[in-house]
Design a protein around this motif. Structure first.
Motif, PDB file in Angstrom:
ATOM      1  N   TYR A 137     -13.902  13.506   4.247  1.00  0.00           N
ATOM      2  CA  TYR A 137     -12.668  12.924   3.692  1.00  0.00           C
ATOM      3  C   TYR A 137     -12.933  12.571   2.236  1.00  0.00           C
ATOM      4  N   MET A 184      -4.659  15.305  -9.000  1.00  0.00           N
ATOM      5  CA  MET A 184      -5.083  13.895  -9.094  1.00  0.00           C
ATOM      6  C   MET A 184      -6.591  13.750  -8.929  1.00  0.00           C
ATOM      7  N   GLN A 193      -5.433  20.061  -6.265  1.00  0.00           N
ATOM      8  CA  GLN A 193      -4.634  18.821  -6.275  1.00  0.00           C
ATOM      9  C   GLN A 193      -5.076  18.054  -7.515  1.00  0.00           C
ATOM     10  N   ARG A 201       0.820  -1.214   0.000  1.00  0.00           N
ATOM     11  CA  ARG A 201       0.000   0.000   0.000  1.00  0.00           C
ATOM     12  C   ARG A 201       0.853   1.263   0.000  1.00  0.00           C
ATOM     13  N   ARG A 202       0.537   2.163  -0.923  1.00  0.00           N
ATOM     14  CA  ARG A 202       1.173   3.469  -1.027  1.00  0.00           C
ATOM     15  C   ARG A 202       0.114   4.429  -1.529  1.00  0.00           C
ATOM     16  N   SER A 203       0.296   5.710  -1.238  1.00  0.00           N
ATOM     17  CA  SER A 203      -0.598   6.699  -1.839  1.00  0.00           C
ATOM     18  C   SER A 203      -0.146   6.929  -3.272  1.00  0.00           C
ATOM     19  N   VAL A 246      -5.408   7.512  -3.311  1.00  0.00           N
ATOM     20  CA  VAL A 246      -4.866   8.416  -2.270  1.00  0.00           C
ATOM     21  C   VAL A 246      -6.031   9.063  -1.513  1.00  0.00           C
ATOM     22  N   SER A 247      -5.858   9.146  -0.200  1.00  0.00           N
ATOM     23  CA  SER A 247      -6.877   9.835   0.601  1.00  0.00           C
ATOM     24  C   SER A 247      -6.534  11.323   0.628  1.00  0.00           C
ATOM     25  N   VAL A 248      -7.550  12.147   0.722  1.00  0.00           N
ATOM     26  CA  VAL A 248      -7.350  13.598   0.661  1.00  0.00           C
ATOM     27  C   VAL A 248      -8.148  14.276   1.781  1.00  0.00           C
ATOM     28  N   GLY A 249      -7.387  14.907   2.678  1.00  0.00           N
ATOM     29  CA  GLY A 249      -8.038  15.641   3.764  1.00  0.00           C
ATOM     30  C   GLY A 249      -8.042  17.145   3.524  1.00  0.00           C
ATOM     31  N   ALA A 250      -7.216  17.595   2.566  1.00  0.00           N
ATOM     32  CA  ALA A 250      -7.111  19.037   2.302  1.00  0.00           C
ATOM     33  C   ALA A 250      -8.078  19.423   1.185  1.00  0.00           C
ATOM     34  N   TYR A 274      -8.162   2.056   0.443  1.00  0.00           N
ATOM     35  CA  TYR A 274      -6.728   1.923   0.118  1.00  0.00           C
ATOM     36  C   TYR A 274      -6.376   0.449  -0.138  1.00  0.00           C
ATOM     37  N   ARG A 320      -0.778   8.993  -6.855  1.00  0.00           N
ATOM     38  CA  ARG A 320      -1.399  10.239  -7.335  1.00  0.00           C
ATOM     39  C   ARG A 320      -1.335  10.385  -8.853  1.00  0.00           C
TER      40      ARG A 320
HETATM   41  C1  LIG Z   1      -5.744  12.473   7.233  1.00  0.00           C
HETATM   42  C2  LIG Z   1      -4.948  12.404   5.953  1.00  0.00           C
HETATM   43  C3  LIG Z   1      -5.052  13.426   5.033  1.00  0.00           C
HETATM   44  C4  LIG Z   1      -4.342  13.361   3.833  1.00  0.00           C
HETATM   45  N1  LIG Z   1      -4.520  14.350   2.918  1.00  0.00           N
HETATM   46  C5  LIG Z   1      -3.850  14.299   1.761  1.00  0.00           C
HETATM   47  C6  LIG Z   1      -4.034  15.308   0.778  1.00  0.00           C
HETATM   48  O1  LIG Z   1      -4.811  16.231   0.957  1.00  0.00           O
HETATM   49  N2  LIG Z   1      -3.353  15.195  -0.372  1.00  0.00           N
HETATM   50  C7  LIG Z   1      -2.492  14.158  -0.628  1.00  0.00           C
HETATM   51  O2  LIG Z   1      -1.903  14.131  -1.696  1.00  0.00           O
HETATM   52  N3  LIG Z   1      -2.288  13.185   0.293  1.00  0.00           N
HETATM   53  C8  LIG Z   1      -2.947  13.219   1.463  1.00  0.00           C
HETATM   54  N4  LIG Z   1      -2.786  12.228   2.380  1.00  0.00           N
HETATM   55  C9  LIG Z   1      -1.892  11.086   2.081  1.00  0.00           C
HETATM   56  C10 LIG Z   1      -0.549  11.259   2.771  1.00  0.00           C
HETATM   57  O3  LIG Z   1       0.184  12.290   2.147  1.00  0.00           O
HETATM   58  C11 LIG Z   1       0.231   9.923   2.712  1.00  0.00           C
HETATM   59  O4  LIG Z   1      -0.476   8.937   3.397  1.00  0.00           O
HETATM   60  C12 LIG Z   1       1.623  10.073   3.311  1.00  0.00           C
HETATM   61  O5  LIG Z   1       2.447  10.901   2.526  1.00  0.00           O
HETATM   62  C13 LIG Z   1       2.308   8.723   3.504  1.00  0.00           C
HETATM   63  O6  LIG Z   1       2.451   8.070   2.251  1.00  0.00           O
HETATM   64  P1  LIG Z   1       1.802   6.649   1.946  1.00  0.00           P
HETATM   65  O7  LIG Z   1       0.316   6.764   2.092  1.00  0.00           O
HETATM   66  O8  LIG Z   1       2.208   6.350   0.535  1.00  0.00           O
HETATM   67  O9  LIG Z   1       2.349   5.671   2.916  1.00  0.00           O
HETATM   68  C14 LIG Z   1      -3.484  12.266   3.564  1.00  0.00           C
HETATM   69  C15 LIG Z   1      -3.388  11.240   4.514  1.00  0.00           C
HETATM   70  C16 LIG Z   1      -4.104  11.296   5.681  1.00  0.00           C
HETATM   71  C17 LIG Z   1      -4.015  10.156   6.657  1.00  0.00           C
END
Ligand SMILES: Cc1cc2nc3c(=O)[nH]c(=O)nc-3n(C[C@H](O)[C@H](O)[C@H](O)COP(=O)(O)O)c2cc1C
Length: 275
Positions: free
Chosen positions: A268, A191, A189, A97-99, A243-247, A232, A101
């Motif tokens: 979310y 993506m 963003q 698992r990785r984020s 990828v999850s996005v909180g912003a 995920y 984009r």
């Molecule tokens: C609460 C939360 C909010 C996040 N918001 C964003 C976001 O707005 N944009 C984004 O590109 N990634 C977002 N992420 C993903 C993180 O950037 C990512 O999980 C982190 O860099 C670690 O990388 P990985 O998921 O590949 O292990 C978010 C993750 C979490 C848990």
């Protein structure tokens, strides 16, 4: 006892009492929530659980319980295929698992979408006739609704859809291309506009508040993480990227899904695409 001795004892007693009152004042001030707290600190403090709060909560007015399922009676529920996919081992998924984009232009299939929705909020069992879902939920109260911004899914036209949990189907909320709007709402963003589908996890707070009061807000945020993690992991198993996005700009996302931002609000986002 002579008068001088009496006065000295009185002075010492007053001094000791003053010291005690002063120390208590200092201690109480340190604990005082009215001390300049940031909004986040205050939220955490005021939703902290204490025995006094638990007992007080029994007597506090709570909102009425809203309906468990949101429906769009004016639209037909389009049934999704049964989520029967069986993929890689959980250990492998967790390791991989990785984020992600960046996505390829290839569309995801409706089968893949069905599997992702099932992982997010599908009905996986029953307790006393009450449907239980794939992600855990405090008190099994299930505050979340899932909306999809569909951009590139085989056989499903572009638009915003609502996931009908019970029928495992989709209800069309608005048709059209919302890729620009979701990108803009997500602070540009990119993506979000390029994803095949973006999940919008939106919560109806009173579904939890009617039982847990203000602490219910915390439970909602925690639950969002559970749902997103399921997406995920399922995406990895399907060979997709996500990828999850909180912003994001809350008001703009709420407008897209028709939520008022108070009773119901987007919490979310989760973008998914092919690799
Ligand atoms: C609460 C939360 C909010 C996040 N918001 C964003 C976001 O707005 N944009 C984004 O590109 N990634 C977002 N992420 C993903 C993180 O950037 C990512 O999980 C982190 O860099 C670690 O990388 P990985 O998921 O590949 O292990 C978010 C993750 C979490 C848990």
């Amino acid at each position: 006892m002579n008068n001088r001795r009496k006065i000295s004892i009185l002075v010492i007693a007053i001094a000791l009492l003053s010291a005690l009152v002063f120390s208590y004042g200092l201690w109480a001030w340190g604990k005082n929530p009215q001390k300049k707290l940031s909004i986040g600190e205050r939220f955490h403090y005021e939703t902290s659980m204490t025995w006094r709060g638990v007992v007080g909560d029994l007597f506090r007015a709570k909102p009425k319980r809203p309906p468990q399922y949101k429906t769009y009676p004016e639209t037909k529920v389009v049934k999704l295929p049964r989520p029967e996919y069986r993929g890689m081992s959980l250990e492998e998924i967790v390791e991989r698992r990785r984020s992600v984009r960046n996505y390829s232009p290839k569309a995801i299939s409706v089968l893949q979408l069905s599997q992702l929705l099932f992982a997010a909020q599908g009905v996986t069992g029953k307790m006393y006739g009450h449907p239980l879902r794939s992600a855990p939920s405090a008190g099994a109260l299930y505050p979340f609704e899932i909306y999809l911004v569909v951009n590139n899914v085989q056989g499903i036209s572009k638009g915003i859809y609502h996931y009908a949990v019970l029928g495992h189907g989709l209800e069309l909320v608005k048709s059209g291309d919302f890729s620009r709007k979701i990108t803009n709402a997500g602070l540009e963003q990119k993506m979000l506009g390029e994803a095949d589908v973006t999940f919008v996890l939106s919560a109806i707070f009173d579904r939890v508040r009617h039982k847990y009061g203000e602490r219910g807000f915390r439970y909602v945020y925690i639950e969002a993480g559970h749902i997103s993690q399921n997406i995920y992991l399922q995406a990895v198993s399907l060979g997709l990227g996500s990828v999850s996005v909180g912003a994001f700009l809350d008001e703009k996302v709420n407008q897209l899904i028709g939520a008022d931002g108070y009773q119901e609000a987007a919490i979310y986002l989760h973008a998914v695409g092919t690799r």
